[in-house]
Design a protein around this motif. Structure first.
Motif, PDB file in Angstrom:
ATOM      1  N   GLN A 288       0.831  -1.200   0.000  1.00 60.14           N
ATOM      2  CA  GLN A 288       0.000   0.000   0.000  1.00 60.14           C
ATOM      3  C   GLN A 288       0.871   1.258   0.000  1.00 60.14           C
ATOM      4  O   GLN A 288       0.682   2.163  -0.816  1.00 60.14           O
ATOM      5  CB  GLN A 288      -0.909  -0.006   1.229  1.00 60.14           C
ATOM      6  CG  GLN A 288      -1.781   1.233   1.401  1.00 60.14           C
ATOM      7  CD  GLN A 288      -2.440   1.285   2.770  1.00 60.14           C
ATOM      8  OE1 GLN A 288      -1.765   1.177   3.800  1.00 60.14           O
ATOM      9  NE2 GLN A 288      -3.752   1.432   2.795  1.00 60.14           N
ATOM     10  N   VAL A 289       1.831   1.307   0.919  1.00 60.25           N
ATOM     11  CA  VAL A 289       2.658   2.507   1.081  1.00 60.25           C
ATOM     12  C   VAL A 289       3.573   2.714  -0.120  1.00 60.25           C
ATOM     13  O   VAL A 289       3.881   3.847  -0.500  1.00 60.25           O
ATOM     14  CB  VAL A 289       3.468   2.429   2.386  1.00 60.25           C
ATOM     15  CG1 VAL A 289       4.391   3.633   2.535  1.00 60.25           C
ATOM     16  CG2 VAL A 289       2.524   2.337   3.582  1.00 60.25           C
ATOM     17  N   SER A 290       3.998   1.625  -0.752  1.00 62.44           N
ATOM     18  CA  SER A 290       4.933   1.741  -1.870  1.00 62.44           C
ATOM     19  C   SER A 290       4.331   2.464  -3.074  1.00 62.44           C
ATOM     20  O   SER A 290       5.062   2.871  -3.975  1.00 62.44           O
ATOM     21  CB  SER A 290       5.422   0.355  -2.303  1.00 62.44           C
ATOM     22  OG  SER A 290       4.361  -0.402  -2.847  1.00 62.44           O
ATOM     23  N   THR A 291       3.022   2.656  -3.091  1.00 58.76           N
ATOM     24  CA  THR A 291       2.390   3.347  -4.218  1.00 58.76           C
ATOM     25  C   THR A 291       2.493   4.858  -4.119  1.00 58.76           C
ATOM     26  O   THR A 291       2.248   5.550  -5.114  1.00 58.76           O
ATOM     27  CB  THR A 291       0.900   2.954  -4.336  1.00 58.76           C
ATOM     28  OG1 THR A 291       0.196   3.381  -3.158  1.00 58.76           O
ATOM     29  CG2 THR A 291       0.748   1.445  -4.492  1.00 58.76           C
ATOM     30  N   PHE A 292       2.851   5.392  -2.927  1.00 58.38           N
ATOM     31  CA  PHE A 292       2.833   6.856  -2.810  1.00 58.38           C
ATOM     32  C   PHE A 292       3.987   7.462  -2.017  1.00 58.38           C
ATOM     33  O   PHE A 292       4.163   8.668  -2.027  1.00 58.38           O
ATOM     34  CB  PHE A 292       1.510   7.330  -2.179  1.00 58.38           C
ATOM     35  CG  PHE A 292       1.234   6.783  -0.806  1.00 58.38           C
ATOM     36  CD1 PHE A 292       1.815   7.337   0.325  1.00 58.38           C
ATOM     37  CD2 PHE A 292       0.376   5.704  -0.640  1.00 58.38           C
ATOM     38  CE1 PHE A 292       1.550   6.833   1.587  1.00 58.38           C
ATOM     39  CE2 PHE A 292       0.101   5.182   0.617  1.00 58.38           C
ATOM     40  CZ  PHE A 292       0.685   5.758   1.729  1.00 58.38           C
TER      41      PHE A 292
END
Length: 211
Positions: free
Chosen positions: A124-128
Motif C-alpha cells: 500500500q505505502v509503496s504506491t505513494f
C-alpha cells in the motif's frame, strides 16, 4: 489525507540524542506497537495516538524518538526488509547449486509468511511514498548483488551457462518468487504447496543448473 509529520509545536524533541537504557526500551516498545497497529489498521488509518496507546506511552513521548508516523513506519519496514533479504536468492555454500536455490527459496518463503501482514501494508505505502520506495530498492539491490555474484562463480566453474546475465537473472527470479508469494500469502489465492516446488524448479531451470 493529512500526514502526522511532526511533533506538536515544532521538531522532534531530542532527535539524534543518545538514548538511555530506559529510552532505548521505550523506543523499542513504540516500534513493536507501531508494527502491530499498522498490521491491524493499515498505514493510512493509523494515528500516532493509536501507537502510543498500544505501547502505553505518553503521546508527547513519541516525538522524543520519532519525528512522524512516516518515520516509525520506515524503520519498521527497514527491519522487515533486513529479515526478508538476509538469505541470498543463490547462496554461496551448500551441497549443490540446485540445493542452495531450494534452501534459499524456502527460507524466503518462511520469512515472507512471518511478515505477510506487514507486506500487505508495505504494498500500500509503496504506491505513494518516495522515501520508502528508495529504501526498498536499496534492500533489493543488496540481495540481487549477492545472488548475481554467486551466479558468476557458477558460470566461472562451468555450472551455469555463460550467456545468462547474472544481475538480470537475479532480478527476474527475485521478482517471480516475490510476486508469487505476495499473491499466495497476501492476496489469499488458493494455497497449494506445489507452488513452492514449482518456484524451485523454475529457478533451477532458468539458471541452467543440474537438478
Amino acid at each position: 489525507m493529512a500526514s502526522e509529520s511532526g511533533a506538536p509545536g515544532g521538531d522532534a524533541a531530542g532527535a539524534g540524542a543518545p538514548l538511555t537504557e530506559r529510552g532505548a526500551r521505550t523506543r523499542e516498545r513504540l516500534l513493536t506497537a507501531a508494527r502491530e497497529v499498522f498490521e491491524e489498521r493499515g498505514f493510512l488509518d493509523t494515528r500516532v495516538a493509536h501507537i502510543t496507546r498500544h505501547a502505553k506511552v505518553a503521546y508527547g513521548s513519541f516525538y522524543t524518538y520519532f519525528p512522524s508516523k512516516e518515520a516509525v513506519f520506515l524503520e519498521v519496514a527497514d527491519r522487515l526488509f533486513a529479515d526478508m533479504t538476509q538469505h541470498d536468492l543463490v547462496p554461496l555454500e551448500g551441497p549443490s547449486p540446485a540445493a542452495r536455490v531450494r534452501r534459499a527459496n524456502r527460507a524466503y518463503y518462511e520469512a515472507y509468511r512471518r511478515n505477510a501482514k506487514m507486506m500487505a501494508i508495505i504494498e500500500q505505502v509503496s504506491t505513494f511514498n518516495v522515501e520508502f520506495q528508495e529504501m526498498r530498492r536499496k534492500h533489493r539491490a543488496v540481495a540481487v548483488s549477492r545472488s548475481a555474484k554467486a551466479i558468476r562463480r557458477w558460470q566461472a566453474a562451468g555450472l551455469a551457462p555463460a550467456d545468462i546475465d547474472p544481475e538480470m537473472a537475479s532480478r527476474a527470479l527475485a521478482a517471480m518468487v516475490d510476486h508469487s508469494l505476495y499473491l499466495w500469502l497476501v492476496q489469499g489465492e488458493e494455497p497449494d504447496d506445489r507452488l513452492l516446488d514449482t518456484l524451485d524448479t523454475l529457478s533451477i531451470r532458468a539458471l541452467g543448473l543440474d537438478p
